[in-house]
Design a protein around this motif. Structure first.
Motif, mmCIF file in Angstrom:
data_model
loop_
_atom_site.group_PDB
_atom_site.id
_atom_site.type_symbol
_atom_site.label_atom_id
_atom_site.label_comp_id
_atom_site.label_asym_id
_atom_site.label_seq_id
_atom_site.Cartn_x
_atom_site.Cartn_y
_atom_site.Cartn_z
ATOM 1 N N HIS A 208 22.305 85.743 150.775
ATOM 2 C CA HIS A 208 22.329 84.731 151.839
ATOM 3 C C HIS A 208 22.417 85.377 153.216
ATOM 4 N N GLU A 209 23.268 86.401 153.347
ATOM 5 C CA GLU A 209 23.420 87.073 154.641
ATOM 6 C C GLU A 209 22.110 87.737 155.061
ATOM 7 N N ILE A 210 21.416 88.356 154.105
ATOM 8 C CA ILE A 210 20.125 88.977 154.432
ATOM 9 C C ILE A 210 19.102 87.912 154.790
ATOM 10 N N ALA A 211 19.039 86.839 153.988
ATOM 11 C CA ALA A 211 18.076 85.765 154.245
ATOM 12 C C ALA A 211 18.282 85.162 155.623
ATOM 13 N N LYS A 212 19.558 85.015 156.011
ATOM 14 C CA LYS A 212 19.863 84.452 157.320
ATOM 15 C C LYS A 212 19.266 85.306 158.432
ATOM 16 N N ARG A 213 19.369 86.641 158.300
ATOM 17 C CA ARG A 213 18.814 87.538 159.327
ATOM 18 C C ARG A 213 17.285 87.535 159.314
ATOM 19 N N MET A 214 16.705 87.501 158.106
ATOM 20 C CA MET A 214 15.250 87.537 158.033
ATOM 21 C C MET A 214 14.636 86.262 158.599
ATOM 22 N N VAL A 215 15.264 85.127 158.350
ATOM 23 C CA VAL A 215 14.776 83.877 158.931
ATOM 24 C C VAL A 215 14.921 83.916 160.444
ATOM 25 N N ALA A 216 16.066 84.393 160.932
ATOM 26 C CA ALA A 216 16.293 84.486 162.374
ATOM 27 C C ALA A 216 15.302 85.438 163.026
ATOM 28 N N GLY A 217 14.906 86.487 162.297
ATOM 29 C CA GLY A 217 13.971 87.457 162.832
ATOM 30 C C GLY A 217 12.511 87.068 162.660
ATOM 31 N N GLY A 218 12.267 85.866 162.146
ATOM 32 C CA GLY A 218 10.890 85.407 161.978
ATOM 33 C C GLY A 218 10.233 85.891 160.698
ATOM 34 N N PHE A 219 11.032 86.375 159.747
ATOM 35 C CA PHE A 219 10.500 86.887 158.482
ATOM 36 C C PHE A 219 10.952 86.025 157.300
ATOM 37 N N GLY A 220 11.133 84.735 157.552
ATOM 38 C CA GLY A 220 11.604 83.841 156.494
ATOM 39 C C GLY A 220 10.633 83.733 155.335
ATOM 40 N N LYS A 221 9.326 83.671 155.631
ATOM 41 C CA LYS A 221 8.329 83.539 154.571
ATOM 42 C C LYS A 221 8.287 84.782 153.696
ATOM 43 N N GLU A 222 8.419 85.962 154.318
ATOM 44 C CA GLU A 222 8.439 87.206 153.543
ATOM 45 C C GLU A 222 9.661 87.239 152.624
ATOM 46 N N CYS A 223 10.774 86.768 153.142
ATOM 47 C CA CYS A 223 11.997 86.714 152.325
ATOM 48 C C CYS A 223 11.792 85.782 151.132
ATOM 49 N N SER A 224 11.168 84.650 151.385
ATOM 50 C CA SER A 224 10.913 83.696 150.299
ATOM 51 C C SER A 224 10.001 84.296 149.239
ATOM 52 N N HIS A 225 9.000 85.058 149.655
ATOM 53 C CA HIS A 225 8.073 85.662 148.702
ATOM 54 C C HIS A 225 8.785 86.677 147.809
ATOM 55 N N VAL A 226 9.649 87.491 148.408
ATOM 56 C CA VAL A 226 10.402 88.472 147.608
ATOM 57 C C VAL A 226 11.300 87.748 146.616
ATOM 58 N N TYR A 227 11.993 86.744 147.115
ATOM 59 C CA TYR A 227 12.898 85.982 146.259
ATOM 60 C C TYR A 227 12.134 85.347 145.096
ATOM 61 N N SER A 228 11.040 84.685 145.417
ATOM 62 C CA SER A 228 10.308 83.940 144.385
ATOM 63 C C SER A 228 9.667 84.866 143.363
ATOM 64 N N SER A 229 9.200 86.028 143.787
ATOM 65 C CA SER A 229 8.574 86.940 142.823
ATOM 66 C C SER A 229 9.578 87.420 141.792
ATOM 67 N N CYS A 230 10.819 87.662 142.223
ATOM 68 C CA CYS A 230 11.864 88.102 141.282
ATOM 69 C C CYS A 230 12.293 86.972 140.363
ATOM 70 N N ARG A 231 12.541 85.794 140.920
ATOM 71 C CA ARG A 231 13.028 84.680 140.112
ATOM 72 C C ARG A 231 11.924 84.106 139.219
ATOM 73 N N ARG A 232 10.698 84.159 139.687
ATOM 74 C CA ARG A 232 9.591 83.655 138.879
ATOM 75 C C ARG A 232 9.468 84.443 137.588
ATOM 76 N N GLU A 233 9.663 85.743 137.663
ATOM 77 C CA GLU A 233 9.589 86.580 136.471
ATOM 78 C C GLU A 233 10.657 86.169 135.461
ATOM 79 N N PHE A 234 11.866 85.938 135.960
ATOM 80 C CA PHE A 234 12.954 85.495 135.077
ATOM 81 C C PHE A 234 12.613 84.153 134.425
ATOM 82 N N LEU A 235 12.111 83.225 135.225
ATOM 83 C CA LEU A 235 11.822 81.889 134.714
ATOM 84 C C LEU A 235 10.707 81.924 133.664
#
Length: 635
Positions: A208-235
């Motif tokens: 959450h702390e990292i996501a907060k900084r990435m969204v603030a820095g304009g990299f929210g979509k990149e953060c979402s892509h990293v998150y989703s690629s990891c969780r998608r594999e699990f699912l």
């Protein structure tokens, strides 16, 4: 520090004057307003000290950036995970916060060349910092999964429904250590009121702390892509552990029916686990990681679940648009009911702007399954119409089409609620000959009535194959009785109504009367006593002997023929026997009594009388026992 602050303040004032003043007069007015507010904002101060202040402000920004660059670079260039040490992670995040704040603070002065040059450097530093945050985010996701035993080839935690139901023996252990990776099979899940915590709480907080900084820095979509690629594999692995294969629509249509039935069973279990456990758990995790950033949470959740949701929906769609053979009704009903019951989950989970299309697709496919069910009933109608009236059932027994249709409808009506929903949602088509049904009849009851009409018409056509009218009525009696019995005490009977049952029970009784008349009226006619006393004694004796001879021959012929006929229902067979006894035994008794009183015959009456009352009864009891080819099953 105060000096730097004053320089920034003067720089801002100059920027405002230049931006808002489209001509000299406007600029003068703005300078006058600022001067009245604070003497430091006079034209003299702003113009005389402008160049010097600009230089000092840029120098201050440059100094801040150099300091931040040193602090950030040591972490960005490090080969060790930053989040391995909590103090390093906190220091890195503080430096990123300051960099983001500096860019935001000076961004409105980007029109100034000197400031713009500094901002270019700052953006470059920010990009490198975001790339490193992205790597750390990914690493935390992977390490968090490992700590919970959720990575590929690993068994899941004990609180998850993904453990194999087989004990691990040496051969299994060797297979796991070999080249081929084994995926455990899920245990059956009966309690859906659970949520999986797929990552440790500490890891979720770090993410959450990292996501907060990435969204603030304009990299929210990149953060979402990293998150989703990891969780998608699990699912996707979780769905695989539930036994569900990834199949295209073409592959589903090529499967044998037995294989498809097995796959539907797996789909039902996987869909319930996915929509009630896995997807809600992913929603919860997304909301925690991206807390405060609803759009990023929604987008990430859609990216994680979209593939698995589409896999489940595509299979249901393949079933819906596949073959509409009547035998497929019950499994398609299972899919229809499962998807219907999961629509609330789809609506709760997939209602945001990114995933609403999945909810809409689920509703569309569910309706398509309803259309498939209606299509199957149309195919059943066609099957009844096309069943040829070529070969007669031996002995007038039950026709296979009667058994098939009645058992089919009884089984189908166990899903009465679902069928009523299907037929009510899609309206009632025009059915000929059913105009007399009450307007309040449900669409399903009218559908059932129409199928029964088709079946009865088909049976009437088949009854005409029999050359013997009596056997024709035995056939109609048998099949009519079976229809009434299968209708009583069932959901089918509830749909058709008591009046329908009484009407068709009366039809069976009418068939019984027709059988009796066509088969036994001639016998009764022979036994009818001649009231004409004009015959001479010798003539009366001769007439009585001829009648008795004719009775014996005809009775023997009827009993011989009808003993091979078949009445499947014991109660119906007993009713026929009793009714025959009631009309035959009194007539025969009267005839024999009169026969014995004829003087010319009285002394030798036993010589002519072949059947006594008990023998008549015995022969009647032998009727309708059938042969091996006519008995059939009454199930």
């Amino acid at each position: 520090m105060t000096e730097n602050g004053e320089e920034k303040l003067l720089a801002v004032a100059r920027h405002i004057a230049k931006t808002l003043g489209h001509n000299n007069t406007m600029s003068d007015d703005i300078f006058q307003i600022l001067s009245n507010f604070d003497g430091r904002f006079s034209r003299e101060n702003l113009s005389e000290k402008g160049a010097e202040a600009d230089s000092r402000a840029c120098a201050a920004l440059d100094h801040s950036l150099k300091t931040l660059d040193r602090r950030i670079s040591q972490y960005v260039s490090s080969d060790s995970p930053i989040w391995a040490d909590a103090a390093d992670a906190a220091a890195f995040l503080d430096a990123v916060d300051e960099l983001v704040a500096a860019v935001a603070e000076w961004n409105h002065l980007a029109s100034d060349k000197a400031v713009a040059a500094c901002l270019v450097r700052a953006e470059d530093m920010l990009q490198h910092a975001m790339f490193r945050l992205e790597d750390e985010f990914r690493s935390l996701m992977e390490r968090g999964g490992e700590s919970f035993g959720l990575t590929r080839g690993r068994r899941s935690a004990e609180n998850l429904p993904f453990d194999s139901d087989e004990e691990v023996d040496e051969d299994d252990e060797e297979a796991r250590n070999g080249d081929l990776e084994q995926i455990p099979v899920a245990l059956p899940v009966t309690d859906f009121d659970i949520v999986i915590d797929a990552l440790p709480a500490g890891t979720i907080n770090d993410l959450h702390e990292i996501a907060k900084r990435m969204v603030a820095g304009g990299f929210g979509k990149e953060c979402s892509h990293v998150y989703s690629s990891c969780r998608r594999e699990f699912l996707e692995e979780s769905i695989s552990r539930l036994g569900l294969q990834k199949l295209s629509i073409e592959e589903v249509h090529k499967m044998t029916w037995q294989d498809l039935e097995d796959e539907i069973e797996k789909w039902i279990k996987a869909s319930n686990v996915a929509l009630k456990i896995l997807f809600p758990s992913e929603r919860r995790l997304c909301d925690r990681v991206f807390f405060g950033f609803a759009s990023a949470a929604d987008f990430s959740f859609m990216e994680v679940c979209r593939g698995s949701a589409i896999q489940l929906l595509n299979f249901a769609d393949a079933v819906a648009i596949g073959s509409r053979s009547p035998e497929r009704l019950f499994r398609i009903l299972d899919v229809f009911e499962t998807l219907r019951d999961l629509i609330p989950e789809f609506e709760a989970l997939f209602s945001d702007q990114f995933s609403v299309s999945l909810r809409n697709e689920a509703v569309t496919i569910w309706k398509r399954l309803g259309e498939a069910i209606r299509g199957i009933f149309m195919e059943l109608e066609n099957l009844i119409r096309r069943d040829p009236a070529k070969m007669a059932v031996p002995g007038g027994g039950l026709h296979p089409i009667t058994r098939y249709v009645m058992n089919y409808l009884r089984a189908a009506c166990r899903s009465r609620q679902s069928l009523e929903q299907v037929f009510e949602d899609y309206g009632l088509k025009e059915y000929p000959k059913l105009d007399e049904r009450v307007p309040s009849s449900s669409s399903l009851s009218v559908q059932m009535d129409w199928i029964m009409e088709l079946l009865e018409s088909n049976l009437e056509a088949k009854s005409k194959i029999y050359k013997d009218p009596a056997l024709c009525y035995v056939f109609l009696m048998n099949n009519g009785r079976y229809i009434v019995q299968k209708t009583k005490d069932s959901e089918l009977g509830t749909l058709l109504g008591d009046d329908w049952i009484r009407k068709h029970a009366a039809k069976v009784r009418q068939f019984h009367v027709h059988y009796q008349r066509s088969s036994w009226n001639k016998v009764l006619g022979i036994l009818k006593l001649d009231s004409n006393g004009s015959l001479p004694p010798n003539g009366l004796a001769k007439s009585m002997k001829e009648k008795l001879k004719s009775f014996n021959a005809l009775f023997e012929e009827i009993c011989r023929d009808q003993s091979s006929w078949f009445v499947f229902d014991e109660q119906l067979r007993e009713e026929i026997r009793i009714s025959l006894e009631k009309i035959l035994l009194p007539a025969y008794g009267n005839f024999i009594a009169r026969f014995q009183t004829v003087p010319e015959l009285g002394k030798h009456a036993d010589k002519y009388i072949k059947y006594g009352t008990e023998k008549i009864q015995a022969r009647l009891n032998d009727l309708f026992q059938g042969t091996s080819g006519s008995t059939g099953s009454r199930k």
